[in-house]
Design an enzyme around this catalytic site. Sequence first.
Site, mmCIF file in Angstrom:
data_model
loop_
_atom_site.group_PDB
_atom_site.id
_atom_site.type_symbol
_atom_site.label_atom_id
_atom_site.label_comp_id
_atom_site.label_asym_id
_atom_site.label_seq_id
_atom_site.Cartn_x
_atom_site.Cartn_y
_atom_site.Cartn_z
ATOM 1 N N SER A 1 0.759 -1.170 -0.097
ATOM 2 C CA SER A 1 0.000 -0.055 -0.090
ATOM 3 C C SER A 1 0.739 1.097 -0.006
ATOM 4 O O SER A 1 2.073 1.163 0.182
ATOM 5 C CB SER A 1 -0.886 0.103 1.177
ATOM 6 O OG SER A 1 -0.199 0.296 2.536
ATOM 7 N N LYS A 2 0.249 2.389 -0.254
ATOM 8 C CA LYS A 2 1.115 3.956 -0.209
ATOM 9 C C LYS A 2 1.596 4.013 1.256
ATOM 10 O O LYS A 2 2.510 4.346 1.338
ATOM 11 C CB LYS A 2 -0.224 4.631 -0.466
ATOM 12 C CG LYS A 2 0.521 6.150 -0.477
ATOM 13 C CD LYS A 2 -0.349 7.449 -0.682
ATOM 14 C CE LYS A 2 0.099 8.432 -0.918
ATOM 15 N NZ LYS A 2 0.637 9.212 0.508
ATOM 16 N N ARG A 3 1.029 3.320 2.256
ATOM 17 C CA ARG A 3 1.520 3.601 3.566
ATOM 18 C C ARG A 3 2.772 2.942 3.589
ATOM 19 O O ARG A 3 3.610 3.337 4.346
ATOM 20 C CB ARG A 3 0.399 3.110 4.495
ATOM 21 C CG ARG A 3 0.604 3.569 6.011
ATOM 22 C CD ARG A 3 -0.588 3.100 6.910
ATOM 23 N NE ARG A 3 -1.781 3.766 6.654
ATOM 24 C CZ ARG A 3 -2.827 2.826 6.186
ATOM 25 N NH1 ARG A 3 -2.779 1.415 6.078
ATOM 26 N NH2 ARG A 3 -4.120 3.396 5.894
ATOM 27 N N ASP B 1 5.370 5.091 1.970
ATOM 28 C CA ASP B 1 5.520 6.519 2.816
ATOM 29 C C ASP B 1 6.364 6.015 4.114
ATOM 30 O O ASP B 1 7.362 6.721 4.619
ATOM 31 C CB ASP B 1 4.272 7.079 3.287
ATOM 32 C CG ASP B 1 3.399 7.542 2.475
ATOM 33 O OD1 ASP B 1 3.991 7.795 1.145
ATOM 34 O OD2 ASP B 1 2.296 7.744 2.740
#
Length: 507
Positions: free
Chosen positions: A265-267, A270
């Site tokens: 995921s994007k998380r 990040d």
Amino acid sequence: MNDKRVRVRFAPSPTGPLHMGGVRTALFNFLFAKKQGGDFLLRIEDTDQTRFVPGAEEYIMESLDWCGIKVDEGIREGGKYGPYRQSERREIYKKYADELIASGNAYYAFDTPEALDELRKKAEENKETFTYNAATRNGLDNSLRMTQAEVEQKIASGNNYVIRFKMPVNYEVVMTDIIRGEVRVNTDTLDDKVLFKSDGLPTYHLANIVDDHLMKISHVIRGEEWLPSLPLHVLLYRAFGWEDTMPEFAHLPLLLKPTGNGKLSKRDGDKMGFPVFPLFWKSAEGETASGYREEGYFANAFVNLLALLGWNPGTEQEIFTLDELITLFSLERVTKSGSKFDPKKAEWFNHQYMMLKSDAELATLFQPVLNEKGIEVDSAKLIRIVALIKERANFVKDFWDQSFFFFQAPVSYDEQVVKKRWKNEVPSQIASIKDVIANVSDFSAARAKAAVSAHIEENGWAFGAIMNALRLCVVGAGMGPDLFEIIELIGQQETVLRIEKALAVLK
């Protein structure tokens, strides 16, 4: 199916930036189609207007363009099976929903969202899950328990309704997936999915089946998350009487987090400092997400790393051109299990592609960085610098950190190196070496090295200790390529000036 022309589609929803998993789905579709001499379609599935994000459609197309995934039929390209944007096809779907009602495979449901929420809440209180299916539908507000006249009267009165698929009772759906083999599901485990919504638009399930049929799609290659929808889709093909032309299905494995635990995921990006989107994205609200392109990845490196997430060629080869991937690709070599994404491996791929480029091309790519810093450098010299430092970098953006000392004298000196190397007789030895370098005629790396080496040998000094201290004077740290190559490129006069400055600062 094999005698038919291969036609595949990538059908994303414009609900935000395209995840790298989506790009991989597009890539696998493209590779499969091109290998079979078939067509690759891009269809935008925007029937869920509540989730539509401005700019997302353009982002999808730009991402595919950057990756070199060429669309044969789509919004921009046109084609005889258009329109290729589902919201422009809305007139088509109602007819097919009505057809399913007429054949008894679907029904009108007038239940309000509030009534359904209440049923869900009650089920939760009893630690159960409410499902709209064969077990519950006959007690709910739908056409299955009404006369034709009652149904018509409700619709005429403007009552909101949806059209639901009537799932057969206790029926085993047997399906074949190219990647997973035989899949069996009993319909009693499934719900009566909504096919057509009260806003006059179809859901994904209906629009997808109708469009794939009308666009003559031969193979549906999509993510594993759609596997639970396969029984419904197969039953829809049968309900329409289209089983003979039904596409073959292949569900691709998930892209997993670097830990291997769960979907990427994007998380994760990040948190761990890597992109999960092909291009930089900025939402209307100002939220941003990094992209592979802007992070300095070459498009072919990105495509190569995606190809090997869930597919393998059966050999040790890891670097492939797009043409090689087309030649070698097959769905039979796609794995069933999820594929773990490794950010370090992604950087390795970029390094490999960087090393395949000529020094002249890399110098051209590095030039804007120098321009920004107001540094002018002769192109032949820059090509030589790039040749010396590229091995130590994964991205062109790393070049400055590996080469700044070619363009500017040290303004400070690495304290740890000073502590370790600048002691005892070293300063006086370096002062002596400075004079040797100043007196080298017809200055070059080879001549400077020969003169310095001879001087060290004559005096019985430790070569390594002198070299490390000399590097500290010239570079300001214990880093960089061959020291005499650096010295030749910065020049005799600059080398002497840097040694003099170091002697003065570090005394």
